[in-house]
Write an enzyme that holds these catalytic residues in place. Structure first.
Site, PDB file in Angstrom:
ATOM      1  CG  ASN A 250      -0.376  -0.205   2.505  1.00 17.00           C
ATOM      2  OD1 ASN A 250       0.765  -0.665   2.615  1.00 17.00           O
ATOM      3  ND2 ASN A 250      -1.089   0.137   3.542  1.00 17.00           N
TER       4      ASN A 250
ATOM      5  CD  GLU B 260       4.194   0.026  12.654  1.00 14.19           C
ATOM      6  OE1 GLU B 260       2.955   0.149  12.791  1.00 14.19           O
ATOM      7  OE2 GLU B 260       5.017   0.545  13.423  1.00 14.19           O
TER       8      GLU B 260
ATOM      9  CB  CYS C 168      -2.295  -0.343   8.312  1.00 17.22           C
ATOM     10  SG  CYS C 168      -1.045   0.920   8.416  1.00 17.22           S
TER      11      CYS C 168
ATOM     12  CD  GLU D  53       7.671   1.046  10.502  1.00 20.00           C
ATOM     13  OE1 GLU D  53       6.654   1.325   9.852  1.00 20.00           O
ATOM     14  OE2 GLU D  53       8.605   0.338  10.056  1.00 20.00           O
TER      15      GLU D  53
HETATM   16  N1  LIG Z   1      -2.026  -3.310   7.764  1.00 19.59           N
HETATM   17  C1  LIG Z   1      -1.374  -3.107   6.665  1.00 19.59           C
HETATM   18  O1  LIG Z   1      -0.595  -2.187   6.549  1.00 19.59           O
HETATM   19  C2  LIG Z   1      -1.606  -4.038   5.563  1.00 19.59           C
HETATM   20  C3  LIG Z   1      -2.614  -4.964   5.619  1.00 19.59           C
HETATM   21  N2  LIG Z   1      -2.838  -5.786   4.588  1.00 19.59           N
HETATM   22  C4  LIG Z   1      -3.941  -6.733   4.674  1.00 19.59           C
HETATM   23  O2  LIG Z   1      -3.470  -7.998   4.325  1.00 19.59           O
HETATM   24  C5  LIG Z   1      -4.207  -8.544   3.242  1.00 19.59           C
HETATM   25  C6  LIG Z   1      -3.313  -9.386   2.376  1.00 19.59           C
HETATM   26  O3  LIG Z   1      -2.316  -8.583   1.739  1.00 19.59           O
HETATM   27  P1  LIG Z   1      -0.867  -9.164   1.511  1.00 19.59           P
HETATM   28  O4  LIG Z   1      -0.062  -8.244   0.688  1.00 19.59           O
HETATM   29  O5  LIG Z   1      -0.992 -10.563   1.029  1.00 19.59           O
HETATM   30  O6  LIG Z   1      -0.299  -9.052   2.992  1.00 19.59           O
HETATM   31  P2  LIG Z   1       0.746  -9.958   3.718  1.00 19.59           P
HETATM   32  O7  LIG Z   1       0.771  -9.560   5.151  1.00 19.59           O
HETATM   33  O8  LIG Z   1       0.534 -11.368   3.428  1.00 19.59           O
HETATM   34  O9  LIG Z   1       2.122  -9.543   3.018  1.00 19.59           O
HETATM   35  C7  LIG Z   1       2.959  -8.498   3.440  1.00 19.59           C
HETATM   36  C8  LIG Z   1       4.396  -8.850   3.114  1.00 19.59           C
HETATM   37  O10 LIG Z   1       4.786 -10.048   3.770  1.00 19.59           O
HETATM   38  C9  LIG Z   1       5.303 -10.995   2.841  1.00 19.59           C
HETATM   39  N3  LIG Z   1       4.990 -12.334   3.327  1.00 19.59           N
HETATM   40  C10 LIG Z   1       3.825 -13.014   3.178  1.00 19.59           C
HETATM   41  N4  LIG Z   1       3.895 -14.207   3.787  1.00 19.59           N
HETATM   42  C11 LIG Z   1       5.125 -14.288   4.334  1.00 19.59           C
HETATM   43  C12 LIG Z   1       5.800 -15.282   5.090  1.00 19.59           C
HETATM   44  N5  LIG Z   1       5.208 -16.435   5.414  1.00 19.59           N
HETATM   45  N6  LIG Z   1       7.060 -15.035   5.482  1.00 19.59           N
HETATM   46  C13 LIG Z   1       7.656 -13.868   5.186  1.00 19.59           C
HETATM   47  N7  LIG Z   1       7.079 -12.905   4.466  1.00 19.59           N
HETATM   48  C14 LIG Z   1       5.821 -13.098   4.043  1.00 19.59           C
HETATM   49  C15 LIG Z   1       4.636 -10.611   1.553  1.00 19.59           C
HETATM   50  O11 LIG Z   1       5.351 -11.117   0.450  1.00 19.59           O
HETATM   51  C16 LIG Z   1       4.655  -9.108   1.632  1.00 19.59           C
HETATM   52  O12 LIG Z   1       5.937  -8.593   1.307  1.00 19.59           O
HETATM   53  C17 LIG Z   1      -4.804  -7.334   2.557  1.00 19.59           C
HETATM   54  O13 LIG Z   1      -5.938  -7.651   1.860  1.00 19.59           O
HETATM   55  C18 LIG Z   1      -5.062  -6.415   3.724  1.00 19.59           C
HETATM   56  O14 LIG Z   1      -6.287  -6.724   4.328  1.00 19.59           O
HETATM   57  C19 LIG Z   1      -2.037  -5.739   3.481  1.00 19.59           C
HETATM   58  C20 LIG Z   1      -1.035  -4.851   3.353  1.00 19.59           C
HETATM   59  C21 LIG Z   1      -0.753  -3.895   4.390  1.00 19.59           C
HETATM   60  C1  LIG Z   2       0.626   7.812   5.731  1.00 13.51           C
HETATM   61  N1  LIG Z   2      -0.561   7.140   6.179  1.00 13.51           N
HETATM   62  C2  LIG Z   2      -0.914   7.577   7.518  1.00 13.51           C
HETATM   63  C3  LIG Z   2      -1.667   7.492   5.327  1.00 13.51           C
HETATM   64  C4  LIG Z   2      -0.423   5.689   6.181  1.00 13.51           C
HETATM   65  C5  LIG Z   2       0.775   5.135   6.893  1.00 13.51           C
HETATM   66  C6  LIG Z   2       0.607   3.719   7.346  1.00 13.51           C
HETATM   67  C7  LIG Z   2       0.464   2.673   6.290  1.00 13.51           C
HETATM   68  O1  LIG Z   2       1.487   2.168   5.808  1.00 13.51           O
HETATM   69  O2  LIG Z   2      -0.670   2.293   5.974  1.00 13.51           O
END
Ligand SMILES: NC(=O)C1=CN([C@@H]2O[C@H](COP(=O)(O)OP(=O)(O)OC[C@H]3O[C@@H](n4cnc5c(N)ncnc54)[C@H](O)[C@@H]3O)[C@@H](O)[C@H]2O)C=CC1
Ligand SMILES: C[N+](C)(C)CCCC(=O)O
Length: 517
Positions: free
Chosen positions: A180, A277, A311, A491
């Site tokens: 994101n 995070e 997030c 962070e």
């Molecule tokens: N809170 C946040 O900032 C975020 C939340 N999400 C949520 O997660 C859902 C899935 O998105 P993803 O991109 O698949 O998130 P994810 O949490 O699975 O992936 C994030 C990172 O972790 C890596 N990763 C995945 N599995 C791993 C493992 N077993 N070991 C080490 N690294 C690993 C991925 O390749 C990516 O670089 C989204 O639909 C959303 O709901 C996604 C991105 C950011």
């Molecule tokens: C910059 N902000 C606050 C919009 C998002 C930062 C946190 C994230 O990676 O989702």
């Protein structure tokens, strides 16, 4: 609002942009350069496995092919990082800061180019992408400033003896990023790590591999030792190779809760510290005494940045009963006015979601909400821009859900898309209980004109980042991170120095050894 922010973030000597000048346009980019980077160069993976396709969200076109890194590649990146650590960790904070400041200058000069590649790979609007690049640069400048302040303590002991503490780096840190905020996450993780004297191997999300490697090039150009900041591409297999690698000192992760748990488990085998995070389902509390205009703006900022893929988003919008009709009317009006379309156009305020499967997932949350009794007040539908080249893009109309209740899926689960759930409340006590009734605790917001209520409510909110009369602003001087299942560590801000360094205590005897034997 965003324009004002952009202006205040741009320094006067930033390279001026000729109006309308673009490095790229949607539907025209093919990335063919290798996307891995270690020991000072872009590299192709030696791992023989299927390449993954990376799409351009705005058009649905293939943008590039990702070569996931295997054990051999990860080893080489780690070796490069280890070797850079030897040199970098011995430099003074002032010396490290000079290189980081130079990197920040290069980012400033290349701002538009980086922002455009972020748009092409992620789908967010160019206006937001520029702010993300600025935030990454500011973070590097901020930690460059702190690099020379790292110091220990001197403690006097009896008989002239003394002890002192040294703040030392951890070693090679691993960063694993989400899709994101691809560039901003790489900067937010590398800046404090490098300032403290660590080196880093970073793995972007396989969905957005393009801009982290630009940051790697920039650090190298700025004079960083070869191997200081490396990028390995891949998905979970590459990620777990990194987490299990014996030479890794720390893992910093941004992403979902389920993956965060796995990362922590893997890191625990080597007793490695983690920064996590993770996700959220943050509440935004709007009291009847709020400045309604600002509360509405806050609710939009809390839900629709980056197509809702944030997030910290305040997706549970609790509105005090008496102002609910007025609030809903205004929020819906403004949501319907959000310009959706080509994310590289200046006028666009909402671009494309990151991928087709993700778009489908978000739309299915809207369907589920309808089935559970929520009312779709606007949006929540597939959107096809009129420009033919955008027909295959992943667009939807931003959605406001009314008549929501606490037990609905849309109120309980992180949707990670442009879907706001509006709930009604009557008393402060009631809304605090409902706001905190979740396993997450990343952020929370309150809108009120009553200063005592604002602080009382914030004191009782179980969330790491609380906003009074605003939402989703993250100045890099201020710590950011979650309570409960939303994460561990912080962070940004001074405190993050502690998450990327360790204390060594040195005892100095000035007399004789007083032996018991
Ligand atoms: N809170 C946040 O900032 C975020 C939340 N999400 C949520 O997660 C859902 C899935 O998105 P993803 O991109 O698949 O998130 P994810 O949490 O699975 O992936 C994030 C990172 O972790 C890596 N990763 C995945 N599995 C791993 C493992 N077993 N070991 C080490 N690294 C690993 C991925 O390749 C990516 O670089 C989204 O639909 C959303 O709901 C996604 C991105 C950011
Ligand atoms: C910059 N902000 C606050 C919009 C998002 C930062 C946190 C994230 O990676 O989702």
């Amino acid at each position: 609002m965003l324009q004002r922010l952009a202006l205040s973030l741009r320094r006067p000597h930033a390279a001026p942009l000729a109006p309308g000048l673009r490095f790229v346009s949607s539907g025209s980019v093919n990335v063919t350069v290798p996307l891995n980077f270690w020991a000072g160069k872009r590299r192709t993976s030696q791992h023989k496995c299927n390449k993954e396709i990376v799409y351009e969200p705005a058009t649905g076109r293939v943008l590039c092919h990702l070569e996931p890194c295997g054990a051999l590649d990860v080893d080489q990146a780690m070796k490069a990082a280890k070797s850079a650590f030897g040199h970098w960790s011995k430099m003074s904070g002032m010396e490290r800061a000079r290189i980081m400041i130079e990197a920040a200058h290069i980012i400033e000069v290349r701002r538009e180019e980086i922002a455009e590649m972020e748009v092409v790979n992620n789908g967010k609007s160019i206006t937001e992408a520029r702010l993300d690049v600025d935030s990454g640069r500011l973070c590097i400048e901020y930690y460059a400033g702190l690099a020379s302040t790292l110091a220990g303590q001197h403690v006097q002991l009896p008989g002239g003896s003394f002890a002192y503490t040294r703040r030392e780096p951890l070693g090679v840190c691993v960063g694993i990023g989400a899709w994101n905020y691809p560039f901003q996450i790489a900067a937010w993780k590398s800046a404090p790590a490098l300032a403290c004297g660590n080196s880093m191997v970073f793995k972007p999300s396989p969905v957005t591999p393009v801009t982290a490697v630009m940051l790697a090039e920039i650090y190298a150009k700025a004079g960083a030792p070869e191997g200081l900041f490396n990028v390995v591409q891949g998905s979970q297999d590459t990620g777990s190779l990194l987490c299990h690698h014996p030479d890794v000192a720390k893992v910093s992760f941004t992403g979902s809760v389920p993956t965060g748990k796995k990362i922590m488990e893997m890191a625990s085998r080597g007793v490695k510290p983690v920064t996590l995070e993770l996700g959220g389902k943050s509440p935004l509390l709007i009291f009847q005494d709020s400045d309604l205009e600002n509360a509405v703006r806050g609710a939009l900022m809390a839900n629709f940045l980056s197509q809702g893929q944030v997030c910290s988003n305040g997706t549970r919008v609790f509105v005090q009963k008496d102002i609910l009709p007025e609030f809903v009317e205004e929020v819906v009006k403004r949501t319907q006015a959000i310009e959706i379309g080509d994310p590289l156009l200046e006028s666009t305020r909402m671009g494309a979601l990151v991928s087709k499967p993700h778009l489908e997932k978000v739309l299915s949350f809207v369907d589920q909400a309808k089935k559970e009794g929520a009312t779709v007040l606007c949006g929540g539908e597939l959107f096809t821009p009129s420009d033919p080249k955008l027909k295959g893009g992943y667009y939807m109309t931003p959605c406001v859900l009314g008549d929501c209740t606490d037990d609905m899926t849309c109120v309980k689960e992180e949707i990670f898309g442009p879907v706001m759930s509006v709930l009604s409340f009557e008393t402060e006590e009631e809304v605090l209980y409902r706001a905190n009734n979740t396993t997450m605790g990343l952020a929370a917001g309150v809108f009120t004109r009553d200063v005592r209520r604002a602080h009382r409510v914030v004191e009782n909110l179980k969330a790491g980042s609380c906003f009074i009369n605003n939402y989703n602003i993250t100045p890099v001087e201020v710590p950011f991170g979650g309570f409960k299942m939303s994460g561990i560590g912080r962070e940004n801000g001074q405190v993050t120095i502690e998450h990327y360094s360790q204390l060594k205590t040195v005892f100095v005897e000035m007399g004789d050894v007083d032996s018991l034997f």
